[in-house]
Design a protein around this motif. Structure first.
Motif, PDB file in Angstrom:
ATOM      1  N   CYS A  18       0.825  -1.202   0.000  1.00  0.00           N
ATOM      2  CA  CYS A  18       0.000   0.000   0.000  1.00  0.00           C
ATOM      3  C   CYS A  18       0.862   1.257   0.000  1.00  0.00           C
ATOM      4  O   CYS A  18       0.585   2.216  -0.712  1.00  0.00           O
ATOM      5  CB  CYS A  18      -0.931   0.006   1.211  1.00  0.00           C
ATOM      6  N   LEU A  19       1.936   1.246   0.815  1.00  0.00           N
ATOM      7  CA  LEU A  19       2.815   2.406   0.853  1.00  0.00           C
ATOM      8  C   LEU A  19       3.537   2.616  -0.465  1.00  0.00           C
ATOM      9  O   LEU A  19       3.814   3.741  -0.865  1.00  0.00           O
ATOM     10  CB  LEU A  19       3.839   2.235   1.985  1.00  0.00           C
ATOM     11  N   SER A  20       3.819   1.540  -1.171  1.00  0.00           N
ATOM     12  CA  SER A  20       4.484   1.683  -2.465  1.00  0.00           C
ATOM     13  C   SER A  20       3.577   2.394  -3.465  1.00  0.00           C
ATOM     14  O   SER A  20       4.043   3.181  -4.284  1.00  0.00           O
ATOM     15  CB  SER A  20       4.888   0.313  -3.007  1.00  0.00           C
ATOM     16  N   LEU A  21       2.285   2.141  -3.396  1.00  0.00           N
ATOM     17  CA  LEU A  21       1.353   2.848  -4.272  1.00  0.00           C
ATOM     18  C   LEU A  21       1.294   4.323  -3.918  1.00  0.00           C
ATOM     19  O   LEU A  21       1.217   5.186  -4.783  1.00  0.00           O
ATOM     20  CB  LEU A  21      -0.041   2.218  -4.144  1.00  0.00           C
ATOM     21  N   TYR A  22       1.353   4.619  -2.612  1.00  0.00           N
ATOM     22  CA  TYR A  22       1.329   5.995  -2.161  1.00  0.00           C
ATOM     23  C   TYR A  22       2.581   6.743  -2.597  1.00  0.00           C
ATOM     24  O   TYR A  22       2.567   7.943  -2.820  1.00  0.00           O
ATOM     25  CB  TYR A  22       1.223   6.015  -0.630  1.00  0.00           C
ATOM     26  N   ALA A  23       3.682   6.009  -2.748  1.00  0.00           N
ATOM     27  CA  ALA A  23       4.987   6.632  -2.939  1.00  0.00           C
ATOM     28  C   ALA A  23       5.312   6.945  -4.394  1.00  0.00           C
ATOM     29  O   ALA A  23       6.379   7.456  -4.672  1.00  0.00           O
ATOM     30  CB  ALA A  23       6.075   5.728  -2.384  1.00  0.00           C
ATOM     31  N   GLN A  24       4.452   6.636  -5.321  1.00  0.00           N
ATOM     32  CA  GLN A  24       4.803   6.828  -6.723  1.00  0.00           C
ATOM     33  C   GLN A  24       4.750   8.302  -7.099  1.00  0.00           C
ATOM     34  O   GLN A  24       3.759   8.837  -7.559  1.00  0.00           O
ATOM     35  CB  GLN A  24       3.865   6.007  -7.614  1.00  0.00           C
ATOM     36  N   ARG A 180      13.177   2.032  -5.990  1.00  0.00           N
ATOM     37  CA  ARG A 180      12.253   2.913  -6.692  1.00  0.00           C
ATOM     38  C   ARG A 180      11.532   3.788  -5.687  1.00  0.00           C
ATOM     39  O   ARG A 180      11.118   3.313  -4.633  1.00  0.00           O
ATOM     40  CB  ARG A 180      11.229   2.098  -7.485  1.00  0.00           C
ATOM     41  N   GLY A 181      11.404   5.091  -6.001  1.00  0.00           N
ATOM     42  CA  GLY A 181      10.703   5.986  -5.100  1.00  0.00           C
ATOM     43  C   GLY A 181      11.306   5.949  -3.706  1.00  0.00           C
ATOM     44  O   GLY A 181      12.494   6.154  -3.510  1.00  0.00           O
ATOM     45  N   GLY A 182      10.485   5.641  -2.696  1.00  0.00           N
ATOM     46  CA  GLY A 182      10.960   5.584  -1.320  1.00  0.00           C
ATOM     47  C   GLY A 182      11.379   4.204  -0.873  1.00  0.00           C
ATOM     48  O   GLY A 182      11.622   3.998   0.316  1.00  0.00           O
ATOM     49  N   PHE A 183      11.485   3.243  -1.802  1.00  0.00           N
ATOM     50  CA  PHE A 183      11.845   1.872  -1.446  1.00  0.00           C
ATOM     51  C   PHE A 183      13.346   1.636  -1.542  1.00  0.00           C
ATOM     52  O   PHE A 183      13.984   1.993  -2.529  1.00  0.00           O
ATOM     53  CB  PHE A 183      11.128   0.875  -2.350  1.00  0.00           C
ATOM     54  N   PHE A 184      13.884   0.990  -0.485  1.00  0.00           N
ATOM     55  CA  PHE A 184      15.298   0.659  -0.427  1.00  0.00           C
ATOM     56  C   PHE A 184      15.441  -0.800  -0.002  1.00  0.00           C
ATOM     57  O   PHE A 184      14.663  -1.300   0.807  1.00  0.00           O
ATOM     58  CB  PHE A 184      16.026   1.557   0.579  1.00  0.00           C
ATOM     59  N   MET A 185      16.460  -1.447  -0.532  1.00  0.00           N
ATOM     60  CA  MET A 185      16.735  -2.839  -0.190  1.00  0.00           C
ATOM     61  C   MET A 185      18.222  -3.003   0.029  1.00  0.00           C
ATOM     62  O   MET A 185      19.044  -2.413  -0.682  1.00  0.00           O
ATOM     63  CB  MET A 185      16.254  -3.788  -1.289  1.00  0.00           C
ATOM     64  N   GLY A 186      18.593  -3.818   1.016  1.00  0.00           N
ATOM     65  CA  GLY A 186      20.009  -4.054   1.245  1.00  0.00           C
ATOM     66  C   GLY A 186      20.233  -5.145   2.273  1.00  0.00           C
ATOM     67  O   GLY A 186      19.304  -5.788   2.758  1.00  0.00           O
ATOM     68  N   ILE A 187      21.490  -5.345   2.600  1.00  0.00           N
ATOM     69  CA  ILE A 187      21.867  -6.361   3.574  1.00  0.00           C
ATOM     70  C   ILE A 187      22.670  -5.704   4.693  1.00  0.00           C
ATOM     71  O   ILE A 187      23.114  -4.550   4.573  1.00  0.00           O
ATOM     72  CB  ILE A 187      22.695  -7.498   2.937  1.00  0.00           C
ATOM     73  N   GLY A 188      22.841  -6.448   5.775  1.00  0.00           N
ATOM     74  CA  GLY A 188      23.592  -5.906   6.890  1.00  0.00           C
ATOM     75  C   GLY A 188      24.202  -7.003   7.740  1.00  0.00           C
ATOM     76  O   GLY A 188      23.907  -8.189   7.578  1.00  0.00           O
ATOM     77  N   TYR A 189      25.060  -6.571   8.638  1.00  0.00           N
ATOM     78  CA  TYR A 189      25.650  -7.474   9.625  1.00  0.00           C
ATOM     79  C   TYR A 189      25.245  -6.992  11.008  1.00  0.00           C
ATOM     80  O   TYR A 189      25.293  -5.780  11.298  1.00  0.00           O
ATOM     81  CB  TYR A 189      27.175  -7.502   9.504  1.00  0.00           C
ATOM     82  N   ASP A 190      24.839  -7.926  11.881  1.00  0.00           N
ATOM     83  CA  ASP A 190      24.346  -7.583  13.213  1.00  0.00           C
ATOM     84  C   ASP A 190      25.039  -8.452  14.258  1.00  0.00           C
ATOM     85  O   ASP A 190      24.958  -9.683  14.189  1.00  0.00           O
ATOM     86  CB  ASP A 190      22.835  -7.801  13.284  1.00  0.00           C
ATOM     87  N   LEU A 191      25.694  -7.804  15.217  1.00  0.00           N
ATOM     88  CA  LEU A 191      26.393  -8.509  16.289  1.00  0.00           C
ATOM     89  C   LEU A 191      25.899  -8.016  17.643  1.00  0.00           C
ATOM     90  O   LEU A 191      25.891  -6.813  17.913  1.00  0.00           O
ATOM     91  CB  LEU A 191      27.905  -8.269  16.191  1.00  0.00           C
ATOM     92  N   ASP A 192      25.479  -8.956  18.486  1.00  0.00           N
ATOM     93  CA  ASP A 192      25.170  -8.683  19.889  1.00  0.00           C
ATOM     94  C   ASP A 192      26.057  -9.579  20.743  1.00  0.00           C
ATOM     95  O   ASP A 192      25.943 -10.810  20.686  1.00  0.00           O
ATOM     96  CB  ASP A 192      23.701  -8.987  20.183  1.00  0.00           C
ATOM     97  N   ILE A 231      13.394  -1.081   3.446  1.00  0.00           N
ATOM     98  CA  ILE A 231      12.946   0.159   4.067  1.00  0.00           C
ATOM     99  C   ILE A 231      12.135   0.960   3.064  1.00  0.00           C
ATOM    100  O   ILE A 231      12.478   1.038   1.879  1.00  0.00           O
ATOM    101  CB  ILE A 231      14.141   0.999   4.563  1.00  0.00           C
ATOM    102  N   PHE A 232      11.047   1.529   3.539  1.00  0.00           N
ATOM    103  CA  PHE A 232      10.290   2.524   2.787  1.00  0.00           C
ATOM    104  C   PHE A 232      10.330   3.804   3.612  1.00  0.00           C
ATOM    105  O   PHE A 232       9.926   3.828   4.765  1.00  0.00           O
ATOM    106  CB  PHE A 232       8.842   2.070   2.585  1.00  0.00           C
ATOM    107  N   ASP A 233      10.847   4.910   3.037  1.00  0.00           N
ATOM    108  CA  ASP A 233      11.030   6.126   3.825  1.00  0.00           C
ATOM    109  C   ASP A 233      10.783   7.355   2.963  1.00  0.00           C
ATOM    110  O   ASP A 233      11.462   7.569   1.953  1.00  0.00           O
ATOM    111  CB  ASP A 233      12.453   6.163   4.387  1.00  0.00           C
ATOM    112  N   THR A 234       9.797   8.150   3.340  1.00  0.00           N
ATOM    113  CA  THR A 234       9.536   9.421   2.665  1.00  0.00           C
ATOM    114  C   THR A 234       9.626  10.577   3.650  1.00  0.00           C
ATOM    115  O   THR A 234       9.018  11.628   3.453  1.00  0.00           O
ATOM    116  CB  THR A 234       8.150   9.416   1.990  1.00  0.00           C
ATOM    117  N   ARG A 235      10.401  10.402   4.728  1.00  0.00           N
ATOM    118  CA  ARG A 235      10.624  11.477   5.703  1.00  0.00           C
ATOM    119  C   ARG A 235      11.911  12.206   5.321  1.00  0.00           C
ATOM    120  O   ARG A 235      12.978  11.612   5.293  1.00  0.00           O
ATOM    121  CB  ARG A 235      10.771  10.910   7.107  1.00  0.00           C
ATOM    122  N   SER A 236      11.822  13.497   5.070  1.00  0.00           N
ATOM    123  CA  SER A 236      13.043  14.206   4.711  1.00  0.00           C
ATOM    124  C   SER A 236      13.893  14.531   5.933  1.00  0.00           C
ATOM    125  O   SER A 236      15.069  14.845   5.811  1.00  0.00           O
ATOM    126  CB  SER A 236      12.713  15.510   3.978  1.00  0.00           C
TER     127      SER A 236
END
Length: 411
Positions: A18-24, A180-192, A231-236
């Protein structure tokens, strides 16, 4: 996977769609970009300091040409386990590119010490590269961290909590590319990595919790994993959001070959909505809503890595609750906040907030228990260019009430 968990997971996926439709919309159309520029009629604590010490202000619209905005607030606070500590909250907002096409990045550094065995060095970053092509999300901490853990009761009593202590090392780093638009994709490393986990009471953590993993007295706990992040982010401006949406979906895998004590995995899904009630005004008048679902898929997650309030990725849940009040294999959290400026110059404002938590553990099933907290807070504009506020929140819940002071909004 239970029917409730499956429902929330599907709900999260549907929300992203739904957010992806809003973000176009074109990427360079940033709705809130004007806010840092339209500050000539606003006042902050920096302005008051300049007036008090007769420091001349630069003339013209944003005539400083600055791309870096710095805020610092030292204060004393109570710490879990008893006593007080000196804490310094530092927030930096800056641009890595043209502010018309690049969101404001944020770095927060909140060291604390009681000039004894307790200390903390946490650094949190959310960095946008030029034209919002990449976002880098980081969280690094070194903490000597006493706090309480709780039994699964609704109304807390003095013997329902146990003081524990350990040294904690965290290293999270996620790199995401705009799709595309506000959509981001990636990978990460997490250590606790927690060292010398021990109970400070008569019972050991294992006896108190009845949990087998990561609870032995004077033990260490390592969770080392790779995460897939959407992540979907449209906050400046994530320091003080004036509109837009945010969503985060993370799947984390912690295999033994990366150093984890045992193999376990988790899923975290969060959605936030910021709805301005006066879109044509520079005064804050907003309803902000957030909710997240956090679960582990098997029983081998270390006890201190289980979903719990206050330990979500941004450590911003559980206002009005004791630290880590609710913990279990799955957790759902919903919070609503009303934000409004009191003065025309934006110097003073207030918030009203309320949240509910439901947790799945041996005593309760998810959505069969609802734990409510709420409160109010004052806002004082510290730096109008970055939108940084001094936030003073007072929250209450069953058997608890507390005051929290910080720089920036909670979410």
């Amino acid at each position: 996977m239970s029917s409730n968990i499956r429902f929330i997971f599907l709900l999260g996926i549907a929300t992203f769609v739904c957010l992806s439709l809003y973000a176009q919309r074109p990427v360079n159309e940033i709705e809130i970009t004007k806010h840092p520029m339209d500050t000539l009629n606003q006042t902050d604590l920096i302005d008051l300091g300049k007036s008090l010490f007769h420091i001349n202000r630069p003339r013209g619209r944003d005539s400083t040409g600055k791309k870096f905005y710095f805020s610092l607030l030292p204060f004393s606070t109570a710490i879990p386990g008893g006593g007080r500590a000196l804490l310094t909250s530092t927030t930096a907002g800056f641009y890595h590119g043209d502010r018309k096409t690049t969101y404001m990045s944020r770095v927060t550094f909140t060291p604390y010490t009681n000039f004894g065995p307790r200390f903390g060095l946490p650094i949190r970053s959310y960095v946008w590269l030029a034209d919002n092509k990449w976002v880098i999300d980081g969280d690094v901490r070194i903490l000597k961290y006493p706090h309480q853990t709780w039994t699964n009761t609704i109304l807390p009593k003095e013997d329902d909590k146990l003081n524990i202590d350990y040294t904690y090392y965290r290293f999270y780093q996620h790199v995401l590319k705009r799709i595309r638009g506000g959509f981001f994709m990636g990978i990460g490393y997490d250590l606790d990595y927690r060292v010398n986990i021990r109970s400070l009471g008569e019972l050991s953590l294992k006896e108190f919790s009845g949990y087998d993993y990561g609870t032995a007295q004077n033990s260490n706990s390592i969770s080392s994993g790779i995460s897939l992040n959407l992540i979907f982010d449209t906050r400046s401006n994530s320091i003080n959001t004036w509109g837009g949406n945010y969503a985060n979906l993370q799947i984390r895998e912690n295999p033994e070959f990366l150093g984890s004590d045992q193999h376990w995995r988790s899923l975290y899904a969060e959605v936030r909505r910021y709805h301005r009630l006066n879109k044509d005004s520079c005064r804050q008048n907003m309803i902000a809503i957030r909710n997240f679902f956090w679960t582990t898929f098997n029983s081998k997650a270390p006890y201190l890595d289980l979903p719990n309030t206050s330990w979500d990725p941004y450590n911003s849940s559980g206002r009005g609750l004791p630290l880590s009040r609710y913990r279990g294999s799955s957790l759902y959290y919903l919070e609503v906040e009303y934000r409004k400026d009191l003065t025309k110059n934006g110097l003073l404002g207030f918030v009203l907030f309320s949240n509910v938590t439901s947790v799945h553990n041996p005593s309760f099933k998810l959505f069969h228990n609802w734990n409510v907290a709420g409160g109010a807070g004052a806002r004082i504009k510290f730096n109008k260019k970055s939108g940084t506020n001094v936030a003073i929140d007072y929250g209450i819940s069953r058997g608890f009430r507390g005051l929290n002071l910080s720089l920036g909004e909670v979410f």
